[in-house]
Scaffold this active site. Structure first.
Site, PDB file in Angstrom:
ATOM      1  N   PRO A  17     -39.860  30.251  43.170  1.00 12.77           N
ATOM      2  CA  PRO A  17     -40.494  29.405  44.178  1.00 12.77           C
ATOM      3  C   PRO A  17     -41.798  30.072  44.629  1.00 12.77           C
ATOM      4  O   PRO A  17     -41.784  31.241  45.026  1.00 12.77           O
ATOM      5  CB  PRO A  17     -39.461  29.363  45.312  1.00 12.77           C
ATOM      6  N   GLY A  20     -42.543  31.807  49.788  1.00 18.10           N
ATOM      7  CA  GLY A  20     -41.366  32.546  50.247  1.00 18.10           C
ATOM      8  C   GLY A  20     -41.568  33.094  51.646  1.00 18.10           C
ATOM      9  O   GLY A  20     -42.648  32.958  52.240  1.00 18.10           O
ATOM     10  N   LEU A  21     -40.524  33.737  52.153  1.00 23.12           N
ATOM     11  CA  LEU A  21     -40.555  34.313  53.511  1.00 23.12           C
ATOM     12  C   LEU A  21     -40.802  35.815  53.431  1.00 23.12           C
ATOM     13  O   LEU A  21     -40.038  36.530  52.774  1.00 23.12           O
ATOM     14  CB  LEU A  21     -39.216  34.057  54.201  1.00 23.12           C
ATOM     15  N   GLY A  22     -41.824  36.303  54.126  1.00 22.99           N
ATOM     16  CA  GLY A  22     -42.048  37.745  54.248  1.00 22.99           C
ATOM     17  C   GLY A  22     -41.145  38.322  55.333  1.00 22.99           C
ATOM     18  O   GLY A  22     -40.759  37.614  56.269  1.00 22.99           O
ATOM     19  N   ASP A  47     -38.884  37.846  50.571  1.00 19.50           N
ATOM     20  CA  ASP A  47     -39.505  39.099  50.149  1.00 19.50           C
ATOM     21  C   ASP A  47     -39.044  40.234  51.060  1.00 19.50           C
ATOM     22  O   ASP A  47     -39.317  40.227  52.262  1.00 19.50           O
ATOM     23  CB  ASP A  47     -41.040  38.973  50.233  1.00 19.50           C
ATOM     24  N   TYR A  52     -38.855  48.453  54.915  1.00 18.15           N
ATOM     25  CA  TYR A  52     -38.929  47.600  56.113  1.00 18.15           C
ATOM     26  C   TYR A  52     -37.762  47.883  57.075  1.00 18.15           C
ATOM     27  O   TYR A  52     -37.801  47.449  58.223  1.00 18.15           O
ATOM     28  CB  TYR A  52     -38.954  46.108  55.749  1.00 18.15           C
ATOM     29  N   LYS A  81     -38.317  46.274  47.016  1.00 16.17           N
ATOM     30  CA  LYS A  81     -39.336  47.208  46.519  1.00 16.17           C
ATOM     31  C   LYS A  81     -38.860  48.664  46.623  1.00 16.17           C
ATOM     32  O   LYS A  81     -38.214  49.035  47.609  1.00 16.17           O
ATOM     33  CB  LYS A  81     -40.636  47.054  47.334  1.00 16.17           C
ATOM     34  N   HIS A 114     -43.518  49.707  45.089  1.00 18.30           N
ATOM     35  CA  HIS A 114     -44.191  49.255  46.314  1.00 18.30           C
ATOM     36  C   HIS A 114     -45.662  49.679  46.362  1.00 18.30           C
ATOM     37  O   HIS A 114     -46.539  48.888  46.720  1.00 18.30           O
ATOM     38  CB  HIS A 114     -43.432  49.797  47.533  1.00 18.30           C
TER      39      HIS A 114
HETATM   40  N1  LIG Z   1     -46.322  44.899  49.077  1.00 15.48           N
HETATM   41  C1  LIG Z   1     -46.884  45.319  50.193  1.00 15.48           C
HETATM   42  O1  LIG Z   1     -47.415  46.444  50.294  1.00 15.48           O
HETATM   43  C2  LIG Z   1     -46.925  44.382  51.368  1.00 15.48           C
HETATM   44  C3  LIG Z   1     -47.800  44.642  52.429  1.00 15.48           C
HETATM   45  C4  LIG Z   1     -47.838  43.731  53.484  1.00 15.48           C
HETATM   46  C5  LIG Z   1     -47.010  42.625  53.467  1.00 15.48           C
HETATM   47  N2  LIG Z   1     -46.129  42.421  52.427  1.00 15.48           N
HETATM   48  C6  LIG Z   1     -45.205  41.250  52.414  1.00 15.48           C
HETATM   49  O2  LIG Z   1     -45.960  40.065  52.708  1.00 15.48           O
HETATM   50  C7  LIG Z   1     -45.411  39.444  53.872  1.00 15.48           C
HETATM   51  C8  LIG Z   1     -46.490  38.705  54.656  1.00 15.48           C
HETATM   52  O3  LIG Z   1     -47.517  39.560  55.083  1.00 15.48           O
HETATM   53  P1  LIG Z   1     -47.669  40.082  56.598  1.00 15.48           P
HETATM   54  O4  LIG Z   1     -46.348  40.109  57.255  1.00 15.48           O
HETATM   55  O5  LIG Z   1     -48.457  41.338  56.513  1.00 15.48           O
HETATM   56  O6  LIG Z   1     -48.643  39.048  57.288  1.00 15.48           O
HETATM   57  P2  LIG Z   1     -48.828  37.473  57.434  1.00 15.48           P
HETATM   58  O7  LIG Z   1     -47.735  36.732  56.785  1.00 15.48           O
HETATM   59  O8  LIG Z   1     -50.240  37.222  57.027  1.00 15.48           O
HETATM   60  O9  LIG Z   1     -48.773  37.299  59.011  1.00 15.48           O
HETATM   61  C9  LIG Z   1     -47.573  37.441  59.729  1.00 15.48           C
HETATM   62  C10 LIG Z   1     -47.918  37.307  61.211  1.00 15.48           C
HETATM   63  O10 LIG Z   1     -48.405  35.987  61.462  1.00 15.48           O
HETATM   64  C11 LIG Z   1     -47.633  35.364  62.464  1.00 15.48           C
HETATM   65  N3  LIG Z   1     -47.453  33.956  62.050  1.00 15.48           N
HETATM   66  C12 LIG Z   1     -46.679  33.485  61.050  1.00 15.48           C
HETATM   67  N4  LIG Z   1     -46.785  32.149  60.961  1.00 15.48           N
HETATM   68  C13 LIG Z   1     -47.650  31.760  61.915  1.00 15.48           C
HETATM   69  C14 LIG Z   1     -48.150  30.495  62.330  1.00 15.48           C
HETATM   70  N5  LIG Z   1     -47.781  29.385  61.713  1.00 15.48           N
HETATM   71  N6  LIG Z   1     -49.014  30.456  63.383  1.00 15.48           N
HETATM   72  C15 LIG Z   1     -49.401  31.607  64.003  1.00 15.48           C
HETATM   73  N7  LIG Z   1     -48.946  32.847  63.653  1.00 15.48           N
HETATM   74  C16 LIG Z   1     -48.084  32.914  62.614  1.00 15.48           C
HETATM   75  C17 LIG Z   1     -46.323  36.121  62.525  1.00 15.48           C
HETATM   76  O11 LIG Z   1     -45.788  36.086  63.827  1.00 15.48           O
HETATM   77  P3  LIG Z   1     -44.219  35.807  64.186  1.00 15.48           P
HETATM   78  O12 LIG Z   1     -43.379  36.523  63.187  1.00 15.48           O
HETATM   79  O13 LIG Z   1     -44.117  36.391  65.548  1.00 15.48           O
HETATM   80  O14 LIG Z   1     -44.044  34.337  64.170  1.00 15.48           O
HETATM   81  C18 LIG Z   1     -46.759  37.525  62.139  1.00 15.48           C
HETATM   82  O15 LIG Z   1     -47.260  38.208  63.267  1.00 15.48           O
HETATM   83  C19 LIG Z   1     -44.775  40.618  54.624  1.00 15.48           C
HETATM   84  O16 LIG Z   1     -43.906  40.226  55.640  1.00 15.48           O
HETATM   85  C20 LIG Z   1     -44.123  41.350  53.474  1.00 15.48           C
HETATM   86  O17 LIG Z   1     -42.934  40.706  53.065  1.00 15.48           O
HETATM   87  C21 LIG Z   1     -46.102  43.275  51.374  1.00 15.48           C
END
Ligand SMILES: NC(=O)c1ccc[n+]([C@@H]2O[C@H](COP(=O)([O-])OP(=O)(O)OC[C@H]3O[C@@H](n4cnc5c(N)ncnc54)[C@H](OP(=O)(O)O)[C@@H]3O)[C@@H](O)[C@H]2O)c1
Length: 335
Positions: A17, A20-22, A47, A52, A81, A114
């Site tokens: 899909p 997905g959900l982070g 994810d 985490y 990861k 990772h």
């Molecule tokens: N591989 C890596 O090194 C790596 C690095 C970074 C991230 N990731 C993965 O990617 C995922 C997503 O990235 P991310 O968590 O960095 O950032 P993101 O998804 O860009 O942003 C998440 C933030 O946005 C807020 N949000 C979500 N939906 C919203 C909406 N509709 N309106 C307003 N605010 C909203 C969330 O708040 P609330 O939760 O309070 O709603 C949270 O604070 C991670 O969770 C992780 O699974 C991987």
């Protein structure tokens, strides 16, 4: 408007899909409820990562959903990861077994390295000092990849991939790999499109997965004067015209680029509205406007480096800039 979910086919014919959900920064006490709301609403891709610190709670939520008959294991696509302290062939399966125990699963669908950056075993973030930043080692990553391949052979993961790898580091890995990585998960959004890396990955059959698609506003360590992506005027204009949220436009942008996208939220209304972004069909003019926002701006600043090292070194900026590839059409598809 399409009512259907977006899917991506990986280089091993596994279908993922595309949305997905982070779960990074999804606090214990909230992450289980977030996974529960998401899957009941239609999410089929989550994810996760060992670092985490919340995989056990995700595991409890998944078990409850299985017991209630909301979904079956085979309906879901679960990623985890391998953390940087476990970079050797022998370390991979034991680390993955810890994750599987926490998630209460027999296998994950995708297991990623990772970061291409080594840390000494057992050292936590709090303890990290200059001498702990062991840096990138082509040999260690090649050895670790053997362990990833062993995990596929043992049926502990269906697919394997990488995260935060540059063109140069992928080239190095491909010299040694028997299995070509299925995915490279990297930061991407309109301010950091990583088009060259995407072209390169397309040419090698490696799927591009975008993290931080909303500009990751939940981080504590934010840069000074950092732009707030969800307030960008161009994104707002498109969202206003379509009477939807800017988050939905950013998610839709990724899907239209043929990229897997994994926005994080623990807020039920956002979890649901983010999912509904899949119904939006952006036109060429809107996509052009969103593409025009590129500014090579990275939200997630790399910090795991010794004094004297630079982020440009870590991201192989000089090398990757020089690579020019003719990319085939992207493998985006809607089912
Ligand atoms: N591989 C890596 O090194 C790596 C690095 C970074 C991230 N990731 C993965 O990617 C995922 C997503 O990235 P991310 O968590 O960095 O950032 P993101 O998804 O860009 O942003 C998440 C933030 O946005 C807020 N949000 C979500 N939906 C919203 C909406 N509709 N309106 C307003 N605010 C909203 C969330 O708040 P609330 O939760 O309070 O709603 C949270 O604070 C991670 O969770 C992780 O699974 C991987």
């Amino acid at each position: 408007m399409s009512e259907k979910a977006w899917n991506t086919k990986l280089n091993n014919d596994v279908t993922v899909p595309s949305f997905g959900l982070g779960t990074w920064l999804s606090e214990p006490g909230k992450v289980g409820a977030a996974v529960d709301v998401a899957i009941r609403y239609g999410y089929r891709h989550v994810d996760c990562a060992h670092i985490y610190g919340n995989e056990a709670e995700v595991g409890v939520a998944l078990q409850n959903l299985f017991k209630e008959g909301i979904v079956k294991r085979e309906d879901l696509f679960i990623t985890s990861k391998l953390w940087n302290t476990e970079h050797s062939q022998a370390d991979v399966i034991p680390a993955l077994q810890v994750t599987l125990k926490n998630l209460q699963l027999d296998y994950v669908d995708l297991y990623l390295i990772h970061w291409p950056q080594d840390l000494p075993r057992g050292v936590t973030f709090a303890e990290m000092k200059d001498e702990h930043y062991l840096g990138y080692s082509e040999e260690k990553i090649a050895d670790t990849w053997k362990g990833m391949e062993d995990a596929v052979a043992k049926g502990l993961t269906k697919s394997i991939g990488i995260s935060n790898f540059t063109i140069k580091k992928i080239e190095n890995l491909l010299k040694a790999a028997k299995i070509v990585p299925a995915v490279n998960q990297i930061e991407s959004h309109p301010y950091l499109q990583q088009s060259k890396l995407k072209e390169y990955m397309d040419s090698k059959g490696i799927t591009f997965e975008a993290y931080s698609p909303l500009g990751t506003p939940g981080r504590v360590a934010k840069g000074e004067n950092e732009p707030y992506l969800m307030d960008d005027p161009v994104v707002k204009e498109i969202a206003d015209k379509r009477k939807c949220t800017t988050a939905q436009i950013l998610i839709s942008f990724a899907l239209h680029r043929g990229v897997i996208v994994i926005p994080k939220s623990v807020t039920p209304e956002r979890i649901k509205s983010n999912y509904d972004a899949q119904k939006i069909t952006l036109d060429d003019d809107e996509m052009k406007k969103l593409y025009s926002l590129e500014q090579n701006f990275r939200y997630l600043r790399f910090f795991m480096m010794k004094t004297g090292q630079t982020e440009a070194d870590f991201w192989d900026a000089d090398y990757d800039e020089k690579v020019v590839i003719d990319a085939p059409d992207s493998k985006r598809q809607k089912s």
